[in-house]
Design a protein around this motif. Sequence first.
Motif, PDB file in Angstrom:
ATOM      1  N   VAL B 159      -3.861  10.508 -15.741  1.00 48.21           N
ATOM      2  CA  VAL B 159      -3.987   9.398 -16.340  1.00 48.21           C
ATOM      3  C   VAL B 159      -3.646   9.397 -17.794  1.00 48.21           C
ATOM      4  N   ALA B 160      -2.820   8.579 -18.067  1.00 48.47           N
ATOM      5  CA  ALA B 160      -2.360   8.644 -19.542  1.00 48.47           C
ATOM      6  C   ALA B 160      -3.419   7.991 -20.478  1.00 48.47           C
ATOM      7  N   ALA B 161      -3.924   8.726 -21.507  1.00 46.26           N
ATOM      8  CA  ALA B 161      -4.998   8.448 -22.293  1.00 46.26           C
ATOM      9  C   ALA B 161      -5.177   9.223 -23.513  1.00 46.26           C
ATOM     10  N   ASP B 162      -5.510   8.845 -24.612  1.00 45.40           N
ATOM     11  CA  ASP B 162      -5.663   9.832 -25.808  1.00 45.40           C
ATOM     12  C   ASP B 162      -6.820  10.856 -25.523  1.00 45.40           C
ATOM     13  N   SER B 163      -6.543  11.998 -26.264  1.00 46.22           N
ATOM     14  CA  SER B 163      -7.672  13.200 -26.259  1.00 46.22           C
ATOM     15  C   SER B 163      -7.957  13.980 -27.402  1.00 46.22           C
ATOM     16  N   VAL B 164      -9.022  14.420 -27.559  1.00 45.26           N
ATOM     17  CA  VAL B 164      -9.473  15.333 -28.714  1.00 45.26           C
ATOM     18  C   VAL B 164      -9.891  16.278 -28.216  1.00 45.26           C
ATOM     19  N   THR B 165      -9.296  17.512 -28.364  1.00 41.94           N
ATOM     20  CA  THR B 165      -9.886  18.726 -27.917  1.00 41.94           C
ATOM     21  C   THR B 165      -9.670  19.983 -28.944  1.00 41.94           C
ATOM     22  N   VAL B 166     -10.179  21.015 -28.645  1.00 44.41           N
ATOM     23  CA  VAL B 166      -9.900  22.325 -29.501  1.00 44.41           C
ATOM     24  C   VAL B 166      -9.042  23.042 -28.877  1.00 44.41           C
ATOM     25  N   GLU B 167      -8.462  23.905 -29.612  1.00 47.63           N
ATOM     26  CA  GLU B 167      -7.454  25.012 -29.191  1.00 47.63           C
ATOM     27  C   GLU B 167      -8.486  26.034 -28.551  1.00 47.63           C
ATOM     28  N   ASN B 168      -8.630  25.960 -27.108  1.00 47.17           N
ATOM     29  CA  ASN B 168      -9.842  26.792 -26.429  1.00 47.17           C
ATOM     30  C   ASN B 168      -9.164  28.242 -26.187  1.00 47.17           C
ATOM     31  N   LEU B 169      -7.889  28.046 -25.713  1.00 53.12           N
ATOM     32  CA  LEU B 169      -7.296  29.367 -25.311  1.00 53.12           C
ATOM     33  C   LEU B 169      -7.015  30.120 -26.735  1.00 53.12           C
ATOM     34  N   GLU B 170      -6.639  29.521 -27.771  1.00 53.57           N
ATOM     35  CA  GLU B 170      -6.633  30.154 -29.110  1.00 53.57           C
ATOM     36  C   GLU B 170      -7.752  30.731 -29.587  1.00 53.57           C
ATOM     37  N   GLY B 171      -8.621  29.861 -29.722  1.00 52.75           N
ATOM     38  CA  GLY B 171     -10.119  30.142 -30.122  1.00 52.75           C
ATOM     39  C   GLY B 171     -10.606  31.328 -29.372  1.00 52.75           C
ATOM     40  N   ALA B 172     -10.490  31.355 -28.041  1.00 54.88           N
ATOM     41  CA  ALA B 172     -11.198  32.387 -27.292  1.00 54.88           C
ATOM     42  C   ALA B 172     -10.402  33.715 -27.373  1.00 54.88           C
ATOM     43  N   GLN B 173      -9.063  33.797 -27.925  1.00 55.10           N
ATOM     44  CA  GLN B 173      -8.401  34.761 -28.022  1.00 55.10           C
ATOM     45  C   GLN B 173      -8.648  35.248 -29.405  1.00 55.10           C
ATOM     46  N   MET B 174      -8.847  34.519 -30.452  1.00 54.26           N
ATOM     47  CA  MET B 174      -9.196  34.806 -31.625  1.00 54.26           C
ATOM     48  C   MET B 174     -10.735  35.644 -31.778  1.00 54.26           C
ATOM     49  N   GLY B 175     -11.590  35.127 -30.721  1.00 54.23           N
ATOM     50  CA  GLY B 175     -12.966  35.742 -30.859  1.00 54.23           C
ATOM     51  C   GLY B 175     -12.577  37.139 -30.126  1.00 54.23           C
ATOM     52  N   THR B 176     -12.039  37.328 -28.823  1.00 50.36           N
ATOM     53  CA  THR B 176     -11.940  38.391 -28.276  1.00 50.36           C
ATOM     54  C   THR B 176     -11.217  39.429 -29.178  1.00 50.36           C
ATOM     55  N   GLU B 177     -10.241  39.154 -29.766  1.00 46.75           N
ATOM     56  CA  GLU B 177      -9.415  40.070 -30.602  1.00 46.75           C
ATOM     57  C   GLU B 177     -10.348  40.416 -31.720  1.00 46.75           C
ATOM     58  N   HIS B 178     -11.013  39.579 -32.190  1.00 49.06           N
ATOM     59  CA  HIS B 178     -12.194  40.151 -33.253  1.00 49.06           C
ATOM     60  C   HIS B 178     -12.976  41.487 -32.805  1.00 49.06           C
ATOM     61  N   LEU B 179     -13.630  41.219 -31.510  1.00 52.82           N
ATOM     62  CA  LEU B 179     -14.180  42.348 -30.896  1.00 52.82           C
ATOM     63  C   LEU B 179     -13.216  43.473 -30.539  1.00 52.82           C
ATOM     64  N   LEU B 180     -11.987  43.300 -30.198  1.00 50.92           N
ATOM     65  CA  LEU B 180     -10.948  44.426 -29.934  1.00 50.92           C
ATOM     66  C   LEU B 180     -10.853  45.127 -31.216  1.00 50.92           C
ATOM     67  N   ALA B 181     -10.889  44.504 -32.341  1.00 48.38           N
ATOM     68  CA  ALA B 181     -10.551  44.921 -33.518  1.00 48.38           C
ATOM     69  C   ALA B 181     -11.518  45.717 -34.136  1.00 48.38           C
ATOM     70  N   GLN B 182     -12.886  45.633 -33.764  1.00 45.71           N
ATOM     71  CA  GLN B 182     -14.175  46.452 -33.840  1.00 45.71           C
ATOM     72  C   GLN B 182     -13.897  47.837 -32.954  1.00 45.71           C
ATOM     73  N   GLY B 183     -12.933  47.893 -32.115  1.00 45.82           N
ATOM     74  CA  GLY B 183     -12.721  49.135 -31.378  1.00 45.82           C
ATOM     75  C   GLY B 183     -13.539  48.911 -30.009  1.00 45.82           C
ATOM     76  N   HIS B 184     -14.054  47.647 -29.646  1.00 44.14           N
ATOM     77  CA  HIS B 184     -14.539  47.480 -28.284  1.00 44.14           C
ATOM     78  C   HIS B 184     -13.357  47.589 -27.420  1.00 44.14           C
ATOM     79  N   ARG B 185     -13.861  48.012 -26.110  1.00 43.63           N
ATOM     80  CA  ARG B 185     -12.435  47.842 -24.849  1.00 43.63           C
ATOM     81  C   ARG B 185     -13.396  47.214 -23.894  1.00 43.63           C
ATOM     82  N   ARG B 186     -14.486  47.664 -23.372  1.00 43.74           N
ATOM     83  CA  ARG B 186     -15.394  47.271 -22.439  1.00 43.74           C
ATOM     84  C   ARG B 186     -16.170  45.963 -22.954  1.00 43.74           C
TER      85      ARG B 186
END
Lengths: 340, 340
Positions: B159-186
């Motif tokens: 259906v065609a309608a307005d939406s307001v969302t957040v960048e879920n993919l980018e946000g999750a990637q950023m959070g995961t990247e943060h953990l990877l940067a600390q050296g986490h793998r598991r």
Amino acid sequence: MSERGGRATMRDVAALAGVSIKTVSRVVNAEVGVADPVRERVQEAVARLDYRHHLGASNLRRGTTRSGLIGALLQDVSNSFSAALLRSLEDAARSRGTAILSASLDEEPDRELSLVHDLVTRRVDGLVIMPSTLRQDYLTAEVRAGLPVVFVDREPQGVAADSVTVENLEGAQMGTEHLLAQGHRRIACLTDLPDISTARRRRAGFVQAFTERGQRPPERLMVSGLRGAAAAEEAVLQLLDLDQPPTAVFAGRNDLAQGTIRALRQRGLSRSVAVVGFDDFPLADLLTPALTVIRQDVGRIGRRTAELLLARIDGDTSPPHRVVIAPTLVVRGSGEIPPA
Amino acid sequence: MSERGGRATMRDVAALAGVSIKTVSRVVNAEVGVADPVRERVQEAVARLDYRHHLGASNLRRGTTRSGLIGALLQDVSNSFSAALLRSLEDAARSRGTAILSASLDEEPDRELSLVHDLVTRRVDGLVIMPSTLRQDYLTAEVRAGLPVVFVDREPQGVAADSVTVENLEGAQMGTEHLLAQGHRRIACLTDLPDISTARRRRAGFVQAFTERGQRPPERLMVSGLRGAAAAEEAVLQLLDLDQPPTAVFAGRNDLAQGTIRALRQRGLSRSVAVVGFDDFPLADLLTPALTVIRQDVGRIGRRTAELLLARIDGDTSPPHRVVIAPTLVVRGSGEIPPA
DNA sequence: CATGTCCTTGACAACGTTGTCATCGGACTC
DNA sequence: GAGTCCGATGACAACGTTGTCAAGGACATG
């Protein structure tokens, strides 16, 4: 999808199906006494035109003042207590097809007045109010006109209506007593504006815990008029700077407890100053130390409130009920820290 | 206070004041062209009878389909995210005299369908939906009939309608990247049902953080279909029992983060296993360690949603807007714990 | 004094719906 | 075959309100 712009009406449906408006009404309301072929033609037309029943017009004609709406005037729907209350009202109302109009008062009396006016104008079937006004005489006209009103969290003044509250005095006394029993004497007491009856009674409960032991309450450590977490945080910081700082804090509402915790963290005192809060809230058990609280059973409060209101809407005219729910002490750690 | 039971109507007022109904209407609506003495007589009668304007009848007659009502279908008004959203919608609507009908969907598609139907029947001027259905084709008829709808948190399908969302993919990637940067793998990844688009995209963002580094995501540690805190808690306990337990957890929603924290506490691991959560929530900063989160600016989401909806109600017919808000990483401690 | 203008007020219809009652056609009874 | 009854359908009014228009009076103008 109507002839003239907006939504299709029964008239449009009737025209398309080649029947009278009244027959459409019969089909839409699933009344008996419509021949099957006619019923099908009408249903087809309803579907084609995306006809939707107009509840307002229907209620108007039916004369039943029932709008299937109740108003909920809470302090702040984003606060966990108001939000949980709203949710349990919703659950109770859902089964009857009653919807909820909610609004936040933020302790502003003017907003209460104008919102009540607005809701009456919308002909809500009943009202739940967590009042921000001192007196609610302004409601007598509405109550006399038959509008069911239930007060929640605070008792009504100047108008006869049901209420559901907790034993604020006894709860506060119990929390303070708990701290006294650990040996604390210099206990701070944080409360909101004395105009707010719950704040006043909680403060009174604090005092009573001392006097019943034959001790004098520590007046210097009793701060009222605190609006919100930031005010509590600042107040606690100041109290900690006294010559005789408190060894424990009784926080008269969830946001004041949160401000207290922030202040103690800042000074690195969270493990040495005891805290008991009034009102439980999500995650209180995950803090370090976990927060000891006086818990009000919000679900039960909401359900009782809804029960009372719905019974009134259904015609119950018995004298006002005054439901008082006993809070419970939830021991988690912060309240069991001994004095230094 | 009317002649015949219920509320007084204009007719009752007219009779008491000795004028016609139309004159009462003029006074009530503060129209010009009523002689002062007549106006006063009418106002007196209004006061005596506690007359209250009937908004429904007025709107009906005025033909303006405006009910001054908007519907807000959220997941759970007692959840902090929904509650904060509701509050900011309320604030935006208040200035226009628009009231809000809110309801909770609890991820149940049927409830969404029946509540939309109910709200249309009540002729709301617009709808805010955080959908629980996979597709919203059922809304096309309403949208075609001119009902403004804005989706929030999740994008519309069918259906065609307005939406307001957040960048879920980018946000999750950023959070995961943060953990990877600390050296986490598991790193464990907790998400809700894959049917829920936000859950799916957050999981995808988790995977993408690994693949962009040329690494394989730890499939054994990725758990989806988690409904609520208790499920997350149990899942984390199981993961911790593995031969190669996770050294960090990415929790795809606030309640899943809370469940994670409970599990880690149980095992005494809160200071040794890193956690990043998606969604901020009250008191996340008071936990020990304080929770590092991907924060969505709820206030901003609510304001943009309200802006879009109100503009549509005011006649904006431009093509659907797709507003996407960037989340931010809030570093607080739990996400900066290094791997063992 | 006739005419015109302005102002106040009210009669009436209509918004979308439903309750009441009348009408109509057919089937049944005797 | 006349009378009766019944089921299906529709005309009309009304819920509480407001837009349209006309009526009536006061006053000024010619």
